[in-house]
Design an enzyme around this catalytic site. Structure first.
Site, PDB file in Angstrom:
ATOM      1  N   CYS A  26       2.366  -4.734   6.994  1.00  4.92           N
ATOM      2  CA  CYS A  26       2.005  -4.662   5.817  1.00  4.92           C
ATOM      3  C   CYS A  26       3.407  -3.745   4.466  1.00  4.92           C
ATOM      4  O   CYS A  26       4.483  -3.843   6.063  1.00  4.92           O
ATOM      5  CB  CYS A  26       1.321  -4.253   5.585  1.00  4.92           C
ATOM      6  SG  CYS A  26      -0.280  -4.745   6.275  1.00  4.92           S
ATOM      7  N   HIS A  70       0.632  -1.304  -0.182  1.00  4.68           N
ATOM      8  CA  HIS A  70      -0.066  -0.074   0.498  1.00  4.68           C
ATOM      9  C   HIS A  70       0.858   1.310   0.490  1.00  4.68           C
ATOM     10  O   HIS A  70       1.871   1.891  -0.266  1.00  4.68           O
ATOM     11  CB  HIS A  70      -0.427   0.012   1.274  1.00  4.68           C
ATOM     12  CG  HIS A  70      -0.329   0.336   2.574  1.00  4.68           C
ATOM     13  ND1 HIS A  70       0.082   1.281   3.330  1.00  4.68           N
ATOM     14  CD2 HIS A  70       0.422  -0.612   3.556  1.00  4.68           C
ATOM     15  CE1 HIS A  70       0.814   0.955   4.172  1.00  4.68           C
ATOM     16  NE2 HIS A  70       0.705  -0.571   4.610  1.00  4.68           N
TER      17      HIS A  70
END
Length: 540
Positions: free
Chosen positions: A451, A432
Site C-alpha cells: 500500500c 493511508h
C-alpha cells in the site's frame, strides 16, 4: 528510420494505381464487371479473415475500397498511411520502412482484381496495427511483470478504419497519437537526446567519489564540465567547488529525486554519470507507458508515481497538492502494483484488517512461540468474534490451516495511522497514514507491504473534502476526535492512477529522471527491444 517526403512521393507515384471495377484491362477481353466485383470481394473476404476487426469493417462497408478506389481520396489515404509508417520511429516504436517498401512493391505489381483486393486489405491491416501501437502501446504490461497489472485502453480496430474512411487522412493519423502534454514533451526530449548522442553525449564521466563545496582540483573540473554540458552550469574556468557549482548540483538533485544538499556524494555522482543512452531508454519506455494510460484521466485525479515516491492531486492538469509517499518494499509480493481505479471514500480512525499473507507469514510464527505475541492485535474467528488466546494451541496450525483473522483496532499506533483512502480493488491497495513517520526523510522510500503511505494524509484529506464541505479541516477533526471508525463518502469520486515512471518532463519543460526501483523499466526496455525498437542516434 524516417522516410523523407520527396522519397515517399516517388514511392507513391511508382505504386500508384486505381481500381476500376469495370475491368483492369479494358478492351483485353477480361471478365464482365460483375465478375470483377465478385473477385474483388472474394479477395478481400479471404485476406481479411485473419483479422476480425478488418473483416467486420469490410462486411459493414459492403466490401467497398477505401484505399484502392479510382478517386483522389484513396491516394490521400495511402499517402497519409505510408508517411506515418515511415516515420513511426519518432514514437519510439519499431522501424517499419521494410513494410513500407513491401506495400509499395505490392501496389506497384498489382495486375489483377484479386491483387488489388489483397492490397486493399494489406493497407487496412497496416493501419490497424500502426494505430494500436501508437495509441495504446506495443506491449501488454502484465506479460512483462506481474506487478504491472495495468489494463491498456481497448479500441476496436474497425474504429480506426471508419475514422480513416470518414475523416481527413492526415488529421486522423495525427489524432491517433496520445494527446497528453506529457507525451508531446517526452517526444521532444527523445529528439533532444538523439541529437546529443550524435554529438557524442555528455562527455567524460566524473570520478565516483564524494565531492563537496570548498574542494578543488581535477575531479571538481570533471564535475564542472559534465554539469556545463548537461545544462546545469554556465561556462566557467573555475577549478573550485564554488557556490555556483553547489547550486547546480542542488538543481540536479532536485530534478532526479535525490537529497538536495549540494554535495556530490556517490549516489549523486552515479546519477550524473548516467549516459545519454540510458536516459534515452528511459524516455522511450516512458512514452510506451504513457500510451497505456486512459485517455480521460479525470479533470481531478490522484497521481502516484512510485519511482518518485510522491502522491499528487491534479486539477485540470495542474498539481494542486503533493506529498511524499512510501511504496512497497522491493521484495517478493510486497512491490506496489501499477493500475488505475476510482477513489470512493476515506475511513477516519480505521481498523487494520491484516491481510492473510501477513497473518500467516509474520504473525503465526510469533504466536507459535508465544500466544501473547502481537498483543496489540485482536484475533477473531470466522464470525468476527474475539478469540481467547489462552484457549488456542497455535502450534497445531500451518499457514494453510490457520482458521483465524487478525485486526488492529483504531489508534494512533494503528499500522494505517488515522485515515485511509479507499479505491476498492482486487489487489487490496489503498493510500493511508502511518505511525512510521521517520521513513519519509529517506531518499529511497520502499518499505511497505504494497500500500501507499502518505506523509501528509490529513492535508490530503482536507484537499479531497474541500469540494464538499465549507470547512474541511474542522469536519475531518470532528470525526477524528470521536475516536470511532467512520466511513466518509466522497461526493464526487476521484480517479487514481498508480504509475511507474523513471522519466518525466516537468511543467517547466525540464526532463527529470528517477531510479528504476523495482527493475521494471529494464524489463519494459528489453521487451521493446525484442519487439524491434532500436535507438536512433547511436554511433556505430
Amino acid at each position: 528510420m524516417c522516410i523523407p517526403r520527396a522519397e515517399l512521393a516517388a514511392k507513391l507515384k511508382a505504386g500508384a494505381f486505381a481500381l476500376v471495377l469495370g475491368g483492369l484491362a479494358a478492351g483485353t477481353g477480361v471478365a464482365p464487371a460483375y465478375a470483377q466485383v465478385t473477385a474483388f470481394k472474394q479477395a478481400i473476404a479471404e485476406a481479411a479473415s485473419v483479422d476480425d476487426a478488418v473483416a467486420a469493417f469490410y462486411r459493414e462497408n459492403n466490401y467497398q475500397p477505401i484505399w484502392t478506389g479510382a478517386d483522389t481520396e484513396g491516394q490521400a489515404r495511402r499517402a497519409a498511411l505510408l508517411e506515418a509508417l515511415g516515420n513511426v520511429s519518432v514514437h519510439g516504436l519499431p522501424d517499419r520502412s521494410v513494410e513500407v517498401a513491401r506495400l509499395t512493391e505490392q501496389m506497384k505489381n498489382a495486375r489483377t482484381t484479386r491483387d488489388v483486393g489483397l492490397v486493399e486489405v494489406a493497407l487496412s491491416r497496416a493501419l490497424v496495427d500502426y494505430a494500436r501501437d501508437v495509441q495504446t502501446g506495443l506491449l501488454v504490461p502484465s506479460q512483462i511483470d506481474d506487478g504491472m497489472v495495468r489494463e491498456k485502453p481497448s479500441v476496436d480496430g474497425t474504429t480506426y478504419l471508419v475514422g480513416m474512411r470518414d475523416e481527413q487522412p492526415m488529421s486522423f493519423i495525427r489524432s491517433l497519437t496520445p494527446a497528453s502534454p506529457q507525451y508531446r514533451a517526452l517526444m521532444k526530449e527523445k529528439l533532444r537526446l538523439e541529437a546529443l548522442l550524435q554529438q557524442g553525449g555528455w562527455g567524460p564521466t566524473v570520478p565516483n567519489r564524494k565531492l563537496e563545496p570548498g574542494q578543488s582540483g581535477a575531479d571538481v573540473v570533471a564535475l564542472r564540465d559534465r554539469l556545463i554540458v548537461m545544462g546545469y552550469l554556465q561556462r566557467s574556468a573555475t577549478r573550485d567547488y564554488d557556490l555556483a557549482m553547489e547550486s547546480a548540483v542542488q538543481q540536479f538533485q532536485s530534478d532526479h529525486g535525490l537529497e538536495v544538499d549540494g554535495v556530490a556524494g556517490k549516489g549523486t555522482v552515479a546519477e550524473i554519470n548516467k549516459s545519454v543512452l540510458t536516459r534515452l531508454k528511459s524516455v522511450i519506455v516512458a512514452m510506451e507507458r504513457e500510451r497505456w494510460l486512459p485517455t480521460d484521466r479525470g479533470e481531478r485525479h490522484v497521481l502516484v508515481n512510485q519511482t518518485d515516491f510522491t502522491a499528487k492531486i491534479i486539477d485540470h492538469g495542474n498539481v494542486t497538492f503533493e506529498t511524499r509517499s512510501v511504496i512497497g518494499k522491493n521484495q517478493g509480493d510486497r512491490r506496489s502494483p501499477e493500475f488505475s481505479d476510482v477513489m470512493e471514500h476515506m475511513v477516519i480512525n480505521p481498523s487494520w484488517y491484516v491481510p492473510r499473507s501477513i497473518v500467516t507469514k509474520e504473525y503465526l510464527p510469533q504466536l507459535k512461540q508465544n500466544p501473547n505475541a502481537a498483543g496489540h492485535m485482536e484475533i477473531t474467528d470466522s464470525r468476527g468474534r474475539r478469540v481467547d488466546r489462552s484457549a488456542v494451541d497455535f502450534t497445531q496450525f500451518t499457514t494453510r490451516s490457520f482458521p483465524f483473522a487478525m485486526r488492529q483496532p483504531p489508534s494512533s499506533r494503528n499500522a494505517l495511522g488515522l485515515v485511509k483512502f479507499m479505491f476498492p480493488n482486487k489487489y487490496n491497495i489503498y493510500l493511508h497514514d502511518t505511525p512510521a513517520k521517520n521513513l519519509f526523510s529517506r531518499e529511497v522510500r520502499a518499505y511497505s507491504h504494497g500500500c501507499i503511505r502518505l506523509q501528509q494524509p490529513f492535508d490530503f484529506a482536507y484537499a479531497l473534502l474541500a469540494r464538499q464541505t465549507e470547512d474541511p479541516k474542522a469536519f475531518f477533526h470532528r470525526v477524528l476526535n470521536s475516536g470511532k471508525e467512520t466511513k466518509v463518502e466522497l461526493d464526487k469520486k476521484v480517479p487514481v492512477h498508480i504509475i511507474y515512471r523513471t522519466a518525466v518532463v516537468s511543467a517547466k519543460g525540464r526532463a527529470e529522471y528517477r531510479r528504476d526501483v523495482y527493475g521494471r523499466d529494464a524489463k519494459v526496455w528489453n521487451a521493446l527491444e525484442r519487439a524491434g525498437v532500436v535507438l536512433s542516434g547511436v554511433q556505430g
